[in-house]
Design an enzyme around this catalytic site. Structure first.
Site, short mmCIF file in Angstrom:
data_model
loop_
_atom_site.label_atom_id
_atom_site.label_comp_id
_atom_site.label_asym_id
_atom_site.label_seq_id
_atom_site.Cartn_x
_atom_site.Cartn_y
_atom_site.Cartn_z
N GLY A 124 15.72 -22.89 35.23
CA GLY A 124 14.56 -23.43 34.52
C GLY A 124 14.02 -24.62 35.25
O GLY A 124 14.46 -24.92 36.37
N ASP A 155 11.28 -25.59 22.43
CA ASP A 155 11.11 -24.60 23.49
C ASP A 155 11.65 -23.23 23.08
O ASP A 155 12.40 -22.60 23.82
CB ASP A 155 11.79 -25.11 24.77
CG ASP A 155 11.26 -24.43 26.02
OD1 ASP A 155 10.18 -23.78 25.92
OD2 ASP A 155 11.90 -24.52 27.08
#
Ligand SMILES: *[C@@H]1O[C@H](CO)[C@@H](O)[C@H](O)[C@H]1NC(C)=O
Ligand SMILES: *[C@@H]1O[C@H](CO)[C@@H](O)[C@H](O)[C@H]1NC(C)=O
Ligand SMILES: *[C@@H]1O[C@H](CO)[C@@H](O)[C@H](O)[C@H]1NC(C)=O
Ligand SMILES: *[C@@H]1O[C@H](CO)[C@@H](O)[C@H](O)[C@H]1NC(C)=O
Ligand SMILES: *[C@@H]1O[C@H](CO)[C@@H](O)[C@H](O)[C@H]1NC(C)=O
Ligand SMILES: *[C@@H]1O[C@H](CO)[C@@H](O)[C@H](O)[C@H]1NC(C)=O
Ligand SMILES: *[C@@H]1O[C@H](CO)[C@@H](O)[C@H](O)[C@H]1NC(C)=O
Length: 791
Positions: free
Chosen positions: A511, A627
């Site tokens: 990520g 998220d």
């Protein structure tokens, strides 16, 4: 190792107290012939534990109520009363006569009240449960106050068919008021407005919809309130339990404002360090009484011409619109009257220039309209109402104009209402802006949240203390892993993790702020597969902050969350160690797999919702994930969905991609408030969940450039268009399983509710689960973008 010792001491102390109270319980009898007189001496019959008392409470000077109350709480808390509509004077007497009659008589010896059963009564007793009973010599209960409730239920009390709670008139006036709550003989559990002063109901504003099935409402020993069928299966959880009954007093009361609230109060005052104690509400129904009133007749929640709004305290407030005043200044629910002279109706003397409007967004008086115009402008609507002497208020919403006349009923201010009210008043008063509106509009969600969280945290803290004492034994086996005090996670050395991951060789994912590697821990003969997440771009370099966050993450424990096993903090390295999820992420499943079946997809939706709900509502420090997306929903070997990366929002620098939109107009998982200058609340996760739910329903990505028609590219827009056109089946094309499930339409509607641009319109995750489970009807969702453009 000091804990097991002290926990044992506490245990024996409690056991001792328990035995003490258990023996005391059998030692107090109210003998035949006993009596209590209403006077300032406050004599009463007290339960063995001292927690409840039966006797007189002075309500007004010279006015006494024969009642049962919580006797160890400073604040007067009446749970039952005999003469709520007819207070008695000083000198009145309640007596248990020699023949077993229990009667209340006034000083002139006139009977005011009597217990309904007396044959064979040998003694009376105030029990530790708050139940006053009359029993025969073989201790069979012949009469009990629990069978004749007023407005309150206590643990161990039941409400049978035909049982009824009637609210008090006000906070301080105990006489029967405006609402009732009853388990009807037909099995439905219903809240009604009451045709005051008669007992008959007007209309229902809440019910369990269990006609033909409901049998009994149980408030059980552990503090859960639920409705059961005759075969004892639970039909409806009226109120869950959030606080142990050994630590907290519980009561459920239909309050004067029509809301049934479940309250708790800490039993011991020591734990709070002298903080002032109060009853705190753990649950209440209906969730918004202001918008629950579904019929014209009656005074609704607040009285005629009045406006009801749910305050930041979740309590309904009754306010008069600008230009109106309370009919009875001492009774907020008495209704409002205009304080200007009505408009002249004579032809030629309409006074149209003497009237104007106060605008109040998100305000409505449903069901009071006598005219409706469609496809007109707001100006037209104003002018038409101005010219019409019957028109007291016009509601304008999306090209429609409803004209309303007196009395205005069921008025409410709520963001779910949309549109605006144009309140017509005489000009002399029109210059000052409405105070009602300003007040309600500024009461932000944040306050609601913090009040709610405050209460929850306090309860949880107290619970935690309790659990701590009793669960230490169990957690002892995990001692070797203990490092952060009180936690069951392990601190790893960087070297250890390097070995486990074979030098950070096998990458599982990457990520913006971290990379995840697969690893294997070898412990004796056991091998545990782990996911090792190396963090970079930390928001803070500080050791303390990192520890605090890890601490908070490690305290979460839910089957739909990926479990944190440990961490490493060495030099510049910050690493988190998680359980390994063998089936990868939901993103992978949605993209790679040939359409996972509908039921599996919905199972994942439920699991994800529960995981988020836990983060929002059940953690000690509520966690906003920030998220939620398919990449962050992982699947274990049984395809159970678990949320990962929660708690990292605070730890990592904000993801740069969040603050600049990639493709303009493409809606991602990111709620609109990120781009506007709005507070970030738990509702951002609800938005992301809405998008994820749509993806699960339709089994495609939110943004899909390779589609036949441009209108289908953005799933969120496509879904609402289909919904509006009544063609939701287009969303799943040939998915027979989805189309065959009668919940399909409902799930689409829920998703649309979740992706409302206005955060306050989005339901909470708890609500989302209720909607998905079907315990609550799904209302018609508005256009997700409508709020931002029309107001
Ligand atoms: C209370 O009264 C009943 C009936 O007289 C008797 O059986 C019972 O033992 C009494 N309880 C106590 C503790 O005195
Ligand atoms: C009786 O109760 C009232 C109100 O709680 C209190 O003010 C008063 O002092 C009490 N009287 C006695 C004699 O305890
Ligand atoms: C007490 O009441 C029960 C139930 O009505 C009855 O069976 C029992 O005989 C009564 N006992 C006495 C001593 O009257
Ligand atoms: C309580 O309210 C009722 C209903 O309005 C009224 O009749 C009664 O006088 C009030 N009682 C007190 C003590 O104020
Ligand atoms: C119990 O009754 C309810 C409602 O009547 C029914 O739905 C349920 O299947 C029954 N359960 C059992 C175990 O009989
Ligand atoms: C009370 O009800 C809850 C929910 O049904 C159950 O979990 C709990 O065990 C019950 N407690 C008692 C004492 O029956
Ligand atoms: C509106 O005007 C009337 C008459 O001038 C006055 O009596 C009343 O108090 C005013 N109302 C408000 C809310 O200012």
């Amino acid at each position: 190792m000091a804990f097991p010792v002290s926990s044992k001491i506490i245990f024996f102390l409690l056991l001792f107290l328990f035995l003490l109270s258990a023996t005391a319980q059998r030692s107090i009898n109210v003998t035949l012939g006993s009596s209590i007189t209403a006077n300032k001496a406050n004599s009463s019959w007290v339960s063995p534990s001292g927690e409840f008392a039966f006797g007189f409470q002075q309500i007004i000077p010279g006015g006494y109520l024969l009642a049962i109350w919580f006797n160890k709480i400073p604040e007067r808390t009446v749970v039952w009363s005999a003469n709520r509509d007819r207070l008695v004077q000083e000198g009145s007497k309640v007596q248990l006569y020699a023949d077993g009659r229990l009667e209340l008589r006034d000083p002139r010896d006139q009977q005011i009240w009597a217990a309904t059963s007396s044959r064979g009564v040998a003694y009376g007793s105030m029990l530790n449960t708050g139940n006053f009973v009359l029993a025969n010599s073989s201790s069979v209960v012949l009469w009990q106050s629990f069978d004749e409730p007023t407005d309150t239920l206590l643990p161990t009390q039941k409400l049978n068919k035909g049982g009824i709670l009637v609210s008090s008139f006000s906070k301080t006036n105990y006489s029967r008021g405006r609402f009732l709550f009853t388990l009807q003989n037909d099995g439905n559990l219903v809240s009604y407005t009451r045709n005051f002063p008669l007992d008959e109901p007007i209309f229902a504003y809440w019910s369990t919809k269990t006609t033909g099935r409901g049998f009994q409402v149980i408030f059980n020993q552990s503090g859960n309130i639920f409705l059961v069928a005759e075969n004892r299966s639970v039909l409806n959880f009226v109120s869950p339990n959030e606080a142990s009954t050994s630590q907290f007093y519980h009561r459920a009361i239909l309050e004067y404002d029509g809301v049934l609230r479940h309250y708790v109060y800490p039993k011991s005052s020591d734990s709070e360090g002298g903080r002032e104690m109060a009853w705190s509400s753990v649950d209440f129904i209906p969730s918004n009484i202001c918008t629950s009133m579904g019929e014209r007749s009656g005074f609704g929640a607040c009285g005629f011409n009045s406006l009801c709004s749910l305050g930041s305290d979740q309590i309904p407030h009754c306010d008069c619109p600008y230009g109106y005043t309370l009919i009875d200044p001492n009774d907020r629910m008495s209704g409002c009257k205009p304080n200007f002279v009505a408009q002249n109706c004579d032809e030629g003397a309409r006074e149209t220039d003497l009237f104007s409007f106060i605008d109040m967004p998100n305000t409505n008086w449903p069901f009071s309209d006598y005219a409706l115009f469609k496809e007109i402008t707001e100006d037209w609507c104003r002018q038409d109402c101005l010219n019409d002497c019957f028109c007291a208020v016009a509601i304008y919403n999306n090209g429609r104009c409803w004209k309303k006349q007196y009395p205005l009923t069921n008025g409410a201010i709520d963001s779910s209402l949309g549109g605006k009210a144009l309140i017509k008043i005489r000009n002399s008063n029109a210059t000052v802006y409405s105070s009602v509106f300003k007040k309600s509009e500024s009461s932000t969600l944040i306050i609601i949240l913090s009040v709610f969280l405050g209460i929850t945290m306090f309860l949880l803290l107290s619970l935690l203390l309790y659990v701590f004492c009793f669960s230490r034994q169990k957690s002892k086996s995990l001692q070797p892993y203990q490092d952060l005090p009180g936690l069951n996670i392990r601190r790893f050395s960087f070297k250890e993790l390097e070995v486990a991951t074979n030098g950070f060789k096998e990458e599982l994912g990457r990520g913006a702020c971290s990379t995840v590697y697969k690893g294997i821990l070898k412990n004796d003969n056991i091998e545990i597969v782990i996911a090792v997440k190396k963090l970079y771009k930390l928001a803070t370099e500080g050791e303390q902050e990192f520890k605090a966050e890890v601490n908070s993450i490690s305290r979460t424990n839910h089957k739909n969350l990926v479990q944190l096993l440990g961490y490493c903090e060495e030099d510049q390295n910050r690493v988190l160690v998680y359980e390994f999820m063998s089936n990868g992420s939901l993103a992978k499943l949605l993209i790679e797999n040939s359409r996972p079946n509908w039921y599996k997809r919905m199972q994942i939706a439920f699991a994800t919702a529960r995981g988020i709900c836990y983060l929002h509502e059940e953690c000690k420090n509520p966690i906003i994930h920030c998220d939620i997306k398919p990449q962050n929903v992982l699947l274990d070997e049984f395809f159970t969905a678990k949320i990962s990366d929660f708690g990292l929002a605070k730890l990592l620098k904000p993801d740069q991609s969040k603050t600049t939109t990639g493709i303009r107009g493409t809606k991602g998982y990111i709620a609109p408030e990120w781009f506007r200058n709005m507070p970030i609340t738990v509702k951002v996760d609800v938005y992301s969940f809405g998008i994820l739910l749509l993806e699960l329903i339709c089994c495609r990505r939110n943004y899909e450039p390779d589609v036949e028609f441009e209108t289908e590219m953005v799933l969120a827009d496509f879904a609402y268009d289909c919904y509006k056109e009544g063609t939701v089946n287009l969303l799943v094309a040939d998915d027979e399983e989805a189309l065959g499930d009668k919940r399909f339409d409902k799930f689409v509607m829920i998703a649309i509710w979740c992706i409302q641009e206005e955060p306050t319109l989005r339901p909470t995750m708890k609500r989302v689960i209720q909607l998905m489970e079907g315990s609550v009807e799904v209302p018609i969702p508005p256009n997700p973008t409508s709020f931002g453009t029309s107001v």
